[in-house]
Design an enzyme around this catalytic site. Structure first.
Site, PDB file in Angstrom:
ATOM      1  N   GLY A  64       1.013  -1.121   0.125  1.00  0.00           N
ATOM      2  CA  GLY A  64       0.056  -0.077   0.020  1.00  0.00           C
ATOM      3  C   GLY A  64       0.826   1.392   0.001  1.00  0.00           C
ATOM      4  O   GLY A  64       2.000   1.217   0.468  1.00  0.00           O
ATOM      5  N   GLN A  89       2.873  10.056   1.306  1.00  0.00           N
ATOM      6  CA  GLN A  89       3.912   9.438   1.254  1.00  0.00           C
ATOM      7  C   GLN A  89       5.111   9.764   0.264  1.00  0.00           C
ATOM      8  O   GLN A  89       6.350   9.686   0.125  1.00  0.00           O
ATOM      9  CB  GLN A  89       3.793   7.851   1.400  1.00  0.00           C
ATOM     10  N   CYS A 119       5.883   0.102   7.323  1.00  0.00           N
ATOM     11  CA  CYS A 119       5.496   1.278   6.504  1.00  0.00           C
ATOM     12  C   CYS A 119       6.674   1.539   5.559  1.00  0.00           C
ATOM     13  O   CYS A 119       7.790   1.737   6.025  1.00  0.00           O
ATOM     14  CB  CYS A 119       5.077   2.510   7.491  1.00  0.00           C
ATOM     15  N   LEU A 120       6.209   1.720   4.215  1.00  0.00           N
ATOM     16  CA  LEU A 120       7.439   2.501   3.566  1.00  0.00           C
ATOM     17  C   LEU A 120       8.171   3.795   3.692  1.00  0.00           C
ATOM     18  O   LEU A 120       9.278   3.958   3.466  1.00  0.00           O
ATOM     19  CB  LEU A 120       6.867   2.438   1.828  1.00  0.00           C
ATOM     20  N   HIS A 133      -4.624   1.336   7.460  1.00  0.00           N
ATOM     21  CA  HIS A 133      -3.185   1.959   7.441  1.00  0.00           C
ATOM     22  C   HIS A 133      -2.968   3.132   6.549  1.00  0.00           C
ATOM     23  O   HIS A 133      -2.562   4.244   6.814  1.00  0.00           O
ATOM     24  CB  HIS A 133      -2.175   0.872   7.040  1.00  0.00           C
ATOM     25  N   GLU A 134      -3.629   3.015   5.199  1.00  0.00           N
ATOM     26  CA  GLU A 134      -3.439   3.889   4.146  1.00  0.00           C
ATOM     27  C   GLU A 134      -4.261   5.230   4.686  1.00  0.00           C
ATOM     28  O   GLU A 134      -4.097   6.055   4.077  1.00  0.00           O
ATOM     29  CB  GLU A 134      -3.477   3.328   2.813  1.00  0.00           C
ATOM     30  N   HIS A 160      -2.958   7.369   6.815  1.00  0.00           N
ATOM     31  CA  HIS A 160      -1.733   8.335   6.376  1.00  0.00           C
ATOM     32  C   HIS A 160      -2.829   9.683   5.748  1.00  0.00           C
ATOM     33  O   HIS A 160      -2.171  10.709   6.151  1.00  0.00           O
ATOM     34  CB  HIS A 160      -1.071   7.654   5.080  1.00  0.00           C
TER      35      HIS A 160
END
Length: 173
Positions: free
Chosen positions: A45, A50, A92-93, A134-135, A138
């Site tokens: 994701g 991000q 997380c990226l 999660h996304e 963000h």
């Protein structure tokens, strides 16, 4: 086109994102770039903030083996969450190589606009449910480490600050 992924701490990751007014060619290009960036990372994701874009948009694909199922969700909104909870070790990226268990609703219904401009709705479960929550976090300026205790959160933040310093030094060389 691959886009650089912001690393925590970065003030852009803590901002509430603006709704996407309409699906334009620019939004479609952003979606393509985000999917390419997510797959390259690799991740399941990626949210627009991000990659430095404070718009309410995310991409995800939770198929690890098999035919990819890329999804683009514009202005996603959770309309329902189950009382049953699921614990998943999240990463997380924007917080590379750091993982922690986070408890979230096991099932969630989400409404969003697709790249075709049409409204869509689906109930997600398993990794898909964890990922979409999660996304969406963000898009609201929230990171998975915000669910952790202050000590663990500070420890991870310090590691990320160190990583950013090391990366900056390697670029300067």
């Amino acid at each position: 086109m691959l886009r650089p992924i912001l690393i925590h701490p970065d003030p852009r990751l803590k901002k509430l994102c603006d709704p996407v007014a309409e699906v334009t060619d620019e939004i479609r290009r952003l979606a393509d770039d985000m999917l390419e960036t997510m797959y390259d990372a690799p991740g399941v994701g990626l949210a627009a903030p991000q990659v430095g874009v404070t718009k309410r948009m995310l991409v995800m694909d939770c198929i690890k083996d098999g035919t990819p199922e890329p999804m683009v969700l514009i202005n996603p909104e959770i309309t329902w969450g189950s009382e049953d909870l699921n614990v998943y070790e999240e990463g997380c990226l924007s917080i590379p190589d750091q993982y922690a268990e986070v408890k979230r609703p096991a099932l969630v219904s989400v409404r969003w606009t697709g790249l075709d401009g049409k409204a869509d709705e689906r109930t997600f479960e398993g990794l898909w449910a964890t990922c979409v929550q999660h996304e969406i976090d963000h898009l609201n300026g929230k990171l998975f480490i915000d669910y952790l205790g202050p000590l663990k959160r500070q420890m991870i933040t310090r590691k990320m600050e160190k990583l950013k310093r090391e990366r900056a030094r390697s670029v300067d060389v």
